[in-house]
Design a protein around this motif. Structure first.
Motif, PDB file in Angstrom:
ATOM      1  N   GLY A 136       0.819  -1.212   0.000  1.00  0.00           N
ATOM      2  CA  GLY A 136       0.000   0.000   0.000  1.00  0.00           C
ATOM      3  C   GLY A 136       0.847   1.253   0.000  1.00  0.00           C
ATOM      4  N   PHE A 137       1.868   1.301   0.856  1.00  0.00           N
ATOM      5  CA  PHE A 137       2.747   2.472   0.887  1.00  0.00           C
ATOM      6  C   PHE A 137       3.685   2.488  -0.311  1.00  0.00           C
ATOM      7  N   TYR A 138       4.116   1.317  -0.779  1.00  0.00           N
ATOM      8  CA  TYR A 138       4.999   1.264  -1.947  1.00  0.00           C
ATOM      9  C   TYR A 138       4.300   1.825  -3.176  1.00  0.00           C
ATOM     10  N   ARG A 139       3.050   1.472  -3.362  1.00  0.00           N
ATOM     11  CA  ARG A 139       2.321   1.893  -4.569  1.00  0.00           C
ATOM     12  C   ARG A 139       1.753   3.297  -4.455  1.00  0.00           C
ATOM     13  N   ASN A 140       1.255   3.640  -3.278  1.00  0.00           N
ATOM     14  CA  ASN A 140       0.518   4.901  -3.142  1.00  0.00           C
ATOM     15  C   ASN A 140       1.225   5.955  -2.313  1.00  0.00           C
ATOM     16  N   GLY A 141       2.264   5.561  -1.593  1.00  0.00           N
ATOM     17  CA  GLY A 141       2.915   6.514  -0.706  1.00  0.00           C
ATOM     18  C   GLY A 141       1.962   6.946   0.399  1.00  0.00           C
ATOM     19  N   PRO A 142       2.040   8.220   0.819  1.00  0.00           N
ATOM     20  CA  PRO A 142       1.147   8.694   1.885  1.00  0.00           C
ATOM     21  C   PRO A 142      -0.341   8.606   1.509  1.00  0.00           C
ATOM     22  N   ARG A 143      -0.645   8.525   0.217  1.00  0.00           N
ATOM     23  CA  ARG A 143      -2.051   8.433  -0.199  1.00  0.00           C
ATOM     24  C   ARG A 143      -2.703   7.136   0.275  1.00  0.00           C
ATOM     25  N   PHE A 144      -1.895   6.175   0.713  1.00  0.00           N
ATOM     26  CA  PHE A 144      -2.464   4.951   1.253  1.00  0.00           C
ATOM     27  C   PHE A 144      -3.305   5.231   2.503  1.00  0.00           C
ATOM     28  N   LEU A 145      -2.987   6.342   3.184  1.00  0.00           N
ATOM     29  CA  LEU A 145      -3.726   6.700   4.396  1.00  0.00           C
ATOM     30  C   LEU A 145      -5.155   7.129   4.088  1.00  0.00           C
ATOM     31  N   LYS A 146      -5.465   7.347   2.806  1.00  0.00           N
ATOM     32  CA  LYS A 146      -6.848   7.648   2.431  1.00  0.00           C
ATOM     33  C   LYS A 146      -7.780   6.491   2.781  1.00  0.00           C
ATOM     34  N   LEU A 147      -7.189   5.311   2.975  1.00  0.00           N
ATOM     35  CA  LEU A 147      -7.989   4.150   3.368  1.00  0.00           C
ATOM     36  C   LEU A 147      -8.748   4.416   4.664  1.00  0.00           C
ATOM     37  N   PHE A 148      -8.205   5.311   5.497  1.00  0.00           N
ATOM     38  CA  PHE A 148      -8.823   5.596   6.795  1.00  0.00           C
ATOM     39  C   PHE A 148      -9.671   6.864   6.774  1.00  0.00           C
ATOM     40  N   VAL A 149      -9.787   7.479   5.591  1.00  0.00           N
ATOM     41  CA  VAL A 149     -10.568   8.717   5.471  1.00  0.00           C
ATOM     42  C   VAL A 149     -11.591   8.535   4.352  1.00  0.00           C
ATOM     43  N   PRO A 150     -12.757   8.003   4.666  1.00  0.00           N
ATOM     44  CA  PRO A 150     -13.780   7.792   3.635  1.00  0.00           C
ATOM     45  C   PRO A 150     -14.213   9.115   3.010  1.00  0.00           C
ATOM     46  N   SER A 151     -14.446   9.088   1.716  1.00  0.00           N
ATOM     47  CA  SER A 151     -14.883  10.297   1.025  1.00  0.00           C
ATOM     48  C   SER A 151     -16.345  10.586   1.350  1.00  0.00           C
ATOM     49  N   GLY A 152     -16.668  11.875   1.369  1.00  0.00           N
ATOM     50  CA  GLY A 152     -18.046  12.281   1.592  1.00  0.00           C
ATOM     51  C   GLY A 152     -18.462  12.347   3.045  1.00  0.00           C
ATOM     52  N   VAL A 153     -17.535  12.122   3.972  1.00  0.00           N
ATOM     53  CA  VAL A 153     -17.867  12.177   5.402  1.00  0.00           C
ATOM     54  C   VAL A 153     -17.764  13.616   5.874  1.00  0.00           C
ATOM     55  N   PRO A 154     -18.789  14.141   6.563  1.00  0.00           N
ATOM     56  CA  PRO A 154     -18.722  15.521   7.079  1.00  0.00           C
ATOM     57  C   PRO A 154     -17.516  15.722   7.990  1.00  0.00           C
ATOM     58  N   GLY A 155     -16.943  16.926   7.925  1.00  0.00           N
ATOM     59  CA  GLY A 155     -15.724  17.201   8.656  1.00  0.00           C
ATOM     60  C   GLY A 155     -15.842  17.063  10.155  1.00  0.00           C
ATOM     61  N   TYR A 156     -17.022  17.338  10.703  1.00  0.00           N
ATOM     62  CA  TYR A 156     -17.158  17.321  12.154  1.00  0.00           C
ATOM     63  C   TYR A 156     -17.141  15.908  12.746  1.00  0.00           C
ATOM     64  N   ILE A 157     -17.391  14.900  11.938  1.00  0.00           N
ATOM     65  CA  ILE A 157     -17.316  13.522  12.454  1.00  0.00           C
ATOM     66  C   ILE A 157     -16.158  12.743  11.818  1.00  0.00           C
ATOM     67  N   LEU A 158     -15.374  13.442  10.980  1.00  0.00           N
ATOM     68  CA  LEU A 158     -14.281  12.769  10.299  1.00  0.00           C
ATOM     69  C   LEU A 158     -13.252  12.181  11.269  1.00  0.00           C
ATOM     70  N   PRO A 159     -12.846  12.866  12.338  1.00  0.00           N
ATOM     71  CA  PRO A 159     -11.881  12.256  13.279  1.00  0.00           C
ATOM     72  C   PRO A 159     -12.406  10.964  13.891  1.00  0.00           C
ATOM     73  N   LEU A 160     -13.681  10.947  14.255  1.00  0.00           N
ATOM     74  CA  LEU A 160     -14.257   9.744  14.844  1.00  0.00           C
ATOM     75  C   LEU A 160     -14.270   8.605  13.836  1.00  0.00           C
ATOM     76  N   VAL A 161     -14.672   8.914  12.609  1.00  0.00           N
ATOM     77  CA  VAL A 161     -14.711   7.882  11.567  1.00  0.00           C
ATOM     78  C   VAL A 161     -13.310   7.358  11.274  1.00  0.00           C
ATOM     79  N   ALA A 162     -12.315   8.262  11.252  1.00  0.00           N
ATOM     80  CA  ALA A 162     -10.935   7.851  10.981  1.00  0.00           C
ATOM     81  C   ALA A 162     -10.431   6.903  12.071  1.00  0.00           C
ATOM     82  N   VAL A 163     -10.762   7.190  13.328  1.00  0.00           N
ATOM     83  CA  VAL A 163     -10.353   6.310  14.426  1.00  0.00           C
ATOM     84  C   VAL A 163     -11.001   4.937  14.279  1.00  0.00           C
ATOM     85  N   ILE A 164     -12.288   4.921  13.927  1.00  0.00           N
ATOM     86  CA  ILE A 164     -12.999   3.657  13.730  1.00  0.00           C
ATOM     87  C   ILE A 164     -12.371   2.860  12.593  1.00  0.00           C
TER      88      ILE A 164
END
Length: 253
Positions: A136-164
């Protein structure tokens, strides 16, 4: 799996790791677990070599089965991880065959089931986990971390979703290993218990043998079910591995 033994009624006895060859007190040893892992790898290698060594236009049974296995796993990987995932076919195929053959070995009376030990299944799961993170890091670099940040999630609950999402990702090796280990362990214990009933009731004479017919029928039924579970768990392990590899290739939700 060890079938009912009147001298060993404990259903957990079949999972004990024992030394076969020991090199001194406290030194290295060849255990039954190590032996059956070597036998598993050896049988897979020998079968694949012999079945593909002389390929013919009209395949024999061994060649046909190996080609069906190749096609089955190849389609699984492609469907789950796309065309790029095909480069991981040898990895997924190796895991699938190891789990399948190890599970089937465990269905032979007096053989040892290596996948009934959490240390073995967890090692396989951690191997998958490390491969996914590394690629994942070899192919995408830091963009692999997008796996933990779903698109379309409101900013105010994004930290909670990222932790989950992080917790869910870190729990993958646990769920992957426990699923395989628990299914094999529970099935073999159940089979040993019912087989023990047959032997115990058989010692009571004619009426005991009549009463043993029910646990005998259940033992036969559970044995058939265990063969199905052995194959199904190998499929599930390989399928989840393919899905996790897809996350490494396409980290964006």
């Amino acid at each position: 799996m060890t079938l009912a033994d009147p001298n060993k009624v404990d259903p957990i006895h079949q999972f004990q790791i024992t030394d076969i060859v020991s090199f001194g007190d406290g030194g290295p040893a060849i255990t039954n677990s190590a032996l059956f892992m070597v036998l598993t790898v050896g049988l897979i290698g020998a079968y694949l070599l012999l079945s593909t060594q002389r390929r013919s236009i009209i395949p024999n049974r061994a060649q046909l089965v190996s080609e069906m296995m190749y096609e089955f796993v190849s389609k699984m990987v492609t469907d789950s991880a796309g065309a790029e995932g095909k480069k991981f076919f040898p990895f997924v195929f190796s895991l699938f065959m190891f789990v399948l053959v190890a599970n089937m070995f465990g269905m032979v009376p007096f053989f040892f089931t290596v996948t009934s030990h959490i240390v073995v299944t967890f090692a396989l799961a951690m191997l998958v986990f490390i491969v996914v993170i590394a690629y994942g890091f070899y192919r995408n670099g830091p963009r692999f971390l997008k796996l933990f940040v779903p698109s379309g999630v409101p900013g105010y609950i994004l930290p909670l979703v990222a932790v989950i999402e992080v917790i869910s990702f870190l729990s993958r090796p646990i769920s992957l290993s426990v699923r395989l280990f628990a299914n094999i362990l529970a099935g073999h214990i159940t089979l040993k218990v019912f087989a023990g009933f047959v032997v115990s009731m058989g010692g009571l004479g004619f009426l005991g043998w009549l009463g043993a017919l029910l646990p005998l029928a259940l033992t036969v039924g559970i044995t058939a079910l265990e063969f199905l579970v052995a194959a199904l768990q190998a499929y599930v392990f390989a399928l989840l591995t393919s899905m996790y590899i897809n996350d490494a290739i396409h980290p964006s939700h």
